[in-house]
Design a protein around this motif. Structure first.
Motif, PDB file in Angstrom:
ATOM      1  N   ARG A  35     -11.846 -10.374  -4.376  1.00  0.00           N
ATOM      2  CA  ARG A  35     -12.051  -8.923  -4.285  1.00  0.00           C
ATOM      3  C   ARG A  35     -11.982  -8.427  -2.854  1.00  0.00           C
ATOM      4  NH1 ARG A  35     -15.501  -6.429  -8.969  1.00  0.00           N
ATOM      5  NH2 ARG A  35     -14.684  -7.757 -10.608  1.00  0.00           N
ATOM      6  N   LEU A  36     -12.588  -9.192  -1.950  1.00  0.00           N
ATOM      7  CA  LEU A  36     -12.603  -8.761  -0.546  1.00  0.00           C
ATOM      8  C   LEU A  36     -11.196  -8.781   0.041  1.00  0.00           C
ATOM      9  CD1 LEU A  36     -15.846 -10.546   0.679  1.00  0.00           C
ATOM     10  CD2 LEU A  36     -15.456  -8.087   0.605  1.00  0.00           C
ATOM     11  N   VAL A  37     -10.469  -9.854  -0.261  1.00  0.00           N
ATOM     12  CA  VAL A  37      -9.108  -9.972   0.263  1.00  0.00           C
ATOM     13  C   VAL A  37      -8.258  -8.825  -0.271  1.00  0.00           C
ATOM     14  CG1 VAL A  37      -7.010 -11.377   0.155  1.00  0.00           C
ATOM     15  CG2 VAL A  37      -9.202 -12.462   0.618  1.00  0.00           C
ATOM     16  N   ARG A  59     -13.312   0.687   4.535  1.00  0.00           N
ATOM     17  CA  ARG A  59     -12.949  -0.668   4.966  1.00  0.00           C
ATOM     18  C   ARG A  59     -14.180  -1.521   5.205  1.00  0.00           C
ATOM     19  NH1 ARG A  59      -7.877  -0.874   9.033  1.00  0.00           N
ATOM     20  NH2 ARG A  59      -6.755   0.854   8.108  1.00  0.00           N
ATOM     21  N   SER A  60     -14.075  -2.754   4.730  1.00  0.00           N
ATOM     22  CA  SER A  60     -15.200  -3.655   4.930  1.00  0.00           C
ATOM     23  C   SER A  60     -14.830  -4.616   6.040  1.00  0.00           C
ATOM     24  CB  SER A  60     -15.456  -4.420   3.624  1.00  0.00           C
ATOM     25  OG  SER A  60     -15.778  -5.746   3.892  1.00  0.00           O
ATOM     26  N   ALA A  65     -14.115  -7.991   4.631  1.00  0.00           N
ATOM     27  CA  ALA A  65     -12.803  -7.974   3.980  1.00  0.00           C
ATOM     28  C   ALA A  65     -11.700  -8.143   5.018  1.00  0.00           C
ATOM     29  CB  ALA A  65     -12.626  -6.669   3.221  1.00  0.00           C
ATOM     30  N   ALA A 110      -9.123 -11.326   5.123  1.00  0.00           N
ATOM     31  CA  ALA A 110      -7.819 -10.937   4.582  1.00  0.00           C
ATOM     32  C   ALA A 110      -6.689 -11.869   5.004  1.00  0.00           C
ATOM     33  CB  ALA A 110      -7.487  -9.522   5.010  1.00  0.00           C
ATOM     34  N   LYS A 127      -9.243  -5.921  -1.220  1.00  0.00           N
ATOM     35  CA  LYS A 127      -9.686  -4.662  -0.643  1.00  0.00           C
ATOM     36  C   LYS A 127      -9.003  -4.425   0.719  1.00  0.00           C
ATOM     37  CE  LYS A 127     -14.106  -2.354  -0.128  1.00  0.00           C
ATOM     38  NZ  LYS A 127     -15.541  -2.507  -0.119  1.00  0.00           N
ATOM     39  N   ALA A 128      -8.965  -5.487   1.508  1.00  0.00           N
ATOM     40  CA  ALA A 128      -8.371  -5.349   2.835  1.00  0.00           C
ATOM     41  C   ALA A 128      -6.858  -5.149   2.729  1.00  0.00           C
ATOM     42  CB  ALA A 128      -8.674  -6.585   3.664  1.00  0.00           C
TER      43      ALA A 128
END
Ligand SMILES: N[C@@H](Cc1c[nH]c[nH+]1)C(=O)O
Length: 377
Positions: free
Chosen positions: A236-238, A194-195, A198, A202, A240-241
Motif C-alpha cells: 500500500r505504501l509503495v 504524501r507519506s 511511502a 517507493a 501510494k508513493a
C-alpha cells in the motif's frame, strides 16, 4: 460447516481417472496452513474466505483453502528440482453470507513444477481439467480462459511511464482500483497526502520494503497481532508513493484498456480483437498472442471441444498467485459462482516461497461433487 453431497463411487472413479494418467506422484498436504503466508500470497481479499484456527501459542493457522500453496511448499522442502504431484482431499472455504455453497469440499488436482515447454504444459493441464470435469457427465460445460500475462503484455504495448504501467498491471482483478485508474481518479493531485515512509519505501522492491517494515517493528519492539501483514502494508505504501509520481492514463489510453477488458469471445476472434488494440510497443504482445494460438491448438488436440472455449481478457480469479494463463470449467446449470474445475500458471509462487532456482509451475483441480451430473453440490 456446510458439507457437499457425496457422489457415487463409480462417478468419483470416472472423474479421477484422467488424473491418474497424468504421470503425477500422489501426495498429501497438511490441512493446517500458516495464515500469514496464505494472506501474503493470496491477498487480504482471501481473509474472509479462510477458516482461521487458533491454538495455544504458535502462529495463527487456517484450514487449507486449496492445495496449490501447500503442495508448492512441500515441493520446495523436498529439494527436488522438478516434480509433478497428484492430490485428493478436502479443502475448506467460508461461503459468502448469502450463499449456500459447500464450505468443506473434495478436490482432485495436479500441480506440476517443470521446466519443459510451458505452453504445451498449459494446454495439457487445461485438457486434464476438462477431461476430469466432463467425466462427471454434464453436457453444459465451457472452458473459460484468461491470462494475467496477456494483460501485462497489452499494458506494455501502450508505452506508459513504467510506474503507471506497473500500477495498472496490479489493478487486474481488482475492480475498484481499476475503475479508479480508468476514470483518472487514482492519482491525487494534492501532494499534501504524501507519506514520508511511502516516499522512502517507493524505490525498493516490495519484498524488501516489507522486510524494512518488519525490521522497524522489531526495533520498536512492536509485535503486530492480527491486522494487516507487512507485505500488504508495504504494498500500500509503495503504491501510494508511485501514484503521485506516475501520472494517469490519457482518455485514449483508458478507452483502449476498456476495449481490451471487454474482449470475450471464441478464442481466435478474441485474439484478433486484442491484436487490433495493441499500442506502439507491440512485439511482446504479438509473442503472447502467438503463444495463445499454440496453447489453444494443444487444448483442442488434448480433447477440449473447440466450440466450448471462451477467452475473456478480463477474467481473473480470487487466488493471488496466478501470473500467466488461468481458467475455469463452468457449468451453465451451476453458474459462474460454482466452477467445476479450475487452474492456471503461477511461475512466481515458488520464488515467493523462497525457492532459489525456478522451474515453471502450473496446476489444476476438479471438484467431483460439482462435476457429477446426477446431483452434485
Ligand atoms: N487451487 C486452485 C486451482 C489450481 C490448481 N493449481 C493451480 N490452480 C483452486 O482451488 O481453484
Amino acid at each position: 460447516m456446510r458439507l457437499e453431497r457425496s457422489i457415487p463411487a463409480e462417478a468419483l472413479d470416472a472423474i479421477r481417472a484422467p488424473f491418474l494418467l497424468a504421470g503425477a506422484a500422489p501426495v498429501d498436504a497438511p490441512v493446517l496452513q500458516p495464515l500469514g503466508l496464505l494472506l501474503d500470497l493470496a491477498g487480504e481479499a482471501m481473509r474472509s474466505r479462510l477458516f482461521v484456527v487458533s491454538g495455544d501459542g504458535g502462529d495463527e493457522a487456517c484450514l487449507r483453502p486449496d492445495f496449490t500453496v501447500a503442495v508448492a511448499r512441500q515441493h520446495l522442502t523436498s529439494g527436488a528440482r522438478a516434480g509433478r504431484y497428484l492430490y485428493e482431499g478436502k479443502a475448506f472455504r467460508v461461503a459468502p453470507r448469502s450463499s449456500d455453497r459447500a464450505e468443506e469440499f473434495l478436490q482432485i488436482g495436479v500441480e506440476a513444477f517443470e521446466a519443459a515447454d510451458p505452453v504445451a504444459a498449459d494446454a495439457e493441464i487445461a485438457a486434464l481439467a476438462w477431461a476430469g470435469a466432463a467425466a462427471g457427465g454434464r453436457d453444459d460445460l465451457t472452458l473459460l480462459l484468461g491470462d494475467v500475462g496477456l494483460f501485462a503484455a497489452f499494458v506494455d504495448s501502450l508505452d506508459l511511464t513504467p510506474p503507471l504501467g506497473a500500477r495498472l498491471k496490479r489493478t487486474f482483478s481488482r475492480p475498484r482500483q481499476l475503475k479508479a485508474e480508468l476514470e483518472g481518479d487514482a492519482a491525487p493531485v494534492a501532494t499534501t497526502e504524501r507519506s514520508r515512509i511511502a516516499a522512502l519505501l517507493a524505490g525498493l522492491p516490495e519484498a524488501e520494503a516489507a522486510a524494512v517494515l518488519q525490521e522497524l517493528w522489531s526495533l520498536a519492539g512492536i509485535e503486530p497481532v492480527g491486522g494487516r501483514r507487512p507485505a500488504e502494508i508495504a504494498h500500500r505504501l509503495v503504491e501510494k508513493a508511485e501514484v503521485v509520481r506516475a501520472g494517469r492514463l490519457s482518455q485514449a489510453e483508458a478507452d483502449k484498456v476498456r476495449a481490451f477488458l471487454a474482449v470475450s469471445d471464441a478464442p481466435d476472434a478474441a485474439l484478433d480483437a486484442i491484436a487490433a488494440l495493441a499500442g506502439p510497443n507491440r512485439a511482446p504482445l504479438d509473442v503472447a498472442i502467438e503463444g495463445w494460438r499454440r496453447r489453444l491448438a494443444g487444448m483442442i488436440a488434448g480433447g477440449v471441444p473447440a466450440e466450448r472455449l471462451v477467452l475473456n481478457a478480463a477474467f481473473g480469479r480470487a487466488f493471488g498467485y496466478y501470473d500467466g494463463y488461468l481458467f475455469e470449467v463452468r457449468s451453465a446449470a451451476l453458474g459462474e459462482e460454482r466452477p467445476v474445475a479450475a487452474g492456471g500458471r503461477y511461475d512466481g509462487l515458488p520464488a515467493r516461497l523462497g525457492a532459489e532456482t525456478t522451474t515453471g509451475a502450473v496446476g489444476c483441480m476438479v471438484r467431483p461433487a460439482r462435476a457429477y451430473a446426477g446431483g452434485g453440490e
